[in-house]
Design a protein around this motif. Structure first.
Motif, short mmCIF file in Angstrom:
data_model
loop_
_atom_site.label_atom_id
_atom_site.label_comp_id
_atom_site.label_asym_id
_atom_site.label_seq_id
_atom_site.Cartn_x
_atom_site.Cartn_y
_atom_site.Cartn_z
N ARG A 12 0.67 6.05 -0.46
CA ARG A 12 -0.16 7.15 -0.86
C ARG A 12 0.55 8.11 -1.44
O ARG A 12 1.78 8.41 -1.43
CB ARG A 12 -0.28 7.53 0.74
CG ARG A 12 -1.59 8.77 0.96
CD ARG A 12 -1.94 8.88 2.52
NE ARG A 12 -3.00 9.59 2.59
CZ ARG A 12 -3.94 9.66 3.62
NH1 ARG A 12 -3.74 8.89 4.48
NH2 ARG A 12 -5.07 10.27 3.44
N ARG A 29 -4.72 7.30 -1.81
CA ARG A 29 -4.31 5.84 -1.35
C ARG A 29 -4.33 4.98 -2.56
O ARG A 29 -5.20 4.84 -3.49
CB ARG A 29 -4.96 5.13 -0.39
CG ARG A 29 -4.94 6.09 0.86
CD ARG A 29 -5.35 5.29 2.22
NE ARG A 29 -5.40 6.14 3.38
CZ ARG A 29 -6.36 6.70 3.98
NH1 ARG A 29 -7.69 6.76 3.38
NH2 ARG A 29 -6.30 7.36 5.18
N TYR A 30 -3.44 3.78 -2.75
CA TYR A 30 -3.50 2.68 -3.53
C TYR A 30 -2.81 1.48 -3.01
O TYR A 30 -2.20 1.42 -2.12
CB TYR A 30 -2.68 3.28 -4.86
CG TYR A 30 -1.22 3.71 -4.81
CD1 TYR A 30 -0.23 2.82 -4.36
CD2 TYR A 30 -0.70 5.10 -4.78
CE1 TYR A 30 1.08 3.22 -3.93
CE2 TYR A 30 0.15 5.45 -4.27
CZ TYR A 30 1.45 4.48 -4.02
OH TYR A 30 2.66 4.90 -3.91
N GLY A 31 -3.38 0.51 -3.45
CA GLY A 31 -2.68 -1.05 -3.19
C GLY A 31 -2.23 -1.55 -4.44
O GLY A 31 -3.20 -1.63 -5.52
N ALA A 35 -7.25 -5.71 -1.44
CA ALA A 35 -6.48 -4.44 -1.45
C ALA A 35 -6.05 -4.13 -2.73
O ALA A 35 -5.97 -2.72 -3.15
CB ALA A 35 -5.58 -4.45 -0.64
N CYS A 36 -6.17 -4.99 -3.74
CA CYS A 36 -5.72 -4.53 -5.24
C CYS A 36 -6.57 -4.70 -5.99
O CYS A 36 -6.44 -4.78 -7.46
CB CYS A 36 -4.38 -5.46 -5.53
SG CYS A 36 -3.05 -5.43 -4.53
N THR A 71 0.72 -1.15 0.01
CA THR A 71 -0.05 -0.06 0.23
C THR A 71 0.90 1.13 0.18
O THR A 71 2.04 1.27 0.59
CB THR A 71 -0.93 -0.02 1.16
OG1 THR A 71 -0.19 -0.21 2.28
CG2 THR A 71 -1.87 -1.19 1.30
#
Length: 222
Positions: free
Chosen positions: A87, A195-197, A218-219, A85
């Protein structure tokens, strides 16, 4: 003086041959044959259950070995696909102008590509992936010519992306459409939160439901 000739008796048809042979046997031969048949029957009665038990044990060991191998495969693939994860400093504000919001989302995607590149290069250094990593490309997932990705559709807060950490590229020619090869990643981006995963996709390509492990939520997986 003439010698008596042996009497010749032709062989009977095949279906009658066992009974004919039985008649020709002496008493001792018949007893020996009966005892041999009984001995074989006893041996079969003793050995067959043991053979079946041995077969069941062998099948059980093989099944346990397959289960252990699958568990090890799942463990390895889950470790390979473990979410990372991150940001971005960019935040999409609904109150901002359209051009600013699109620029913010473009910067968030650029940060995602940089994070994927960093992850892939670290794996190359550890010997987990082949390199070198030349660049990272991303496109909306699933691909659609009619629907733009969330980085262009301001009505959507989140978007899913399929990315490639490129190891080789092929230029477009008259005979070749060109393209890239590399390591596949999937990502889920929340543009409002920045945010990213991201996940390195493990295993062979194919329907996710048939894979040993699924892509983490999460992805963007199920």
């Amino acid at each position: 003086m003439a010698q008596p000739q042996d009497r010749y008796e032709p062989l009977p048809p095949l279906p009658e041959l066992p009974r004919w042979l039985w008649r020709k046997m002496g008493r001792a031969a018949r007893v020996a044959l009966v005892l041999a048949v009984l001995a074989i029957a006893v041996a079969v009665a003793v050995l067959v259950p043991g053979l079946k038990e041995s077969q069941r044990e062998a099948e059980g060991r093989a099944e346990r070995d397959r289960a252990a191998q699958r568990a090890e495969l799942v463990r390895r693939l889950e470790a390979e696909q473990r979410p990372v994860t991150g940001r971005s400093a960019a935040r999409d504000r609904v109150s901002a102008a359209t051009a600013e919001r699109l620029a913010v989302r473009a910067r968030t995607l650029a940060d995602l590509r940089a994070a994927i590149g960093g992850d892939a290069r670290a794996r190359v250094e550890r010997g987990e992936l082949d390199g070198p990593i030349r660049r990272v490309t991303c496109e909306p997932f699933p691909r659609s010519l009619e629907t733009p990705g969330a980085d262009r559709d301001l009505s959507r807060r989140r978007g899913l992306y399929s990315c490639i950490a490129v190891t080789a590229a092929f230029e477009r020619t008259a005979a070749n459409p060109g393209g890239v090869i590399g390591h596949l990643y999937r990502a889920r981006v929340d543009f409002a939160a920045g945010r990213y995963g991201l996940c390195k996709i493990a295993g062979r390509p194919g329907p996710e439901r048939e894979a040993p492990v699924t892509i983490p939520r999460a992805c963007g997986g199920g």
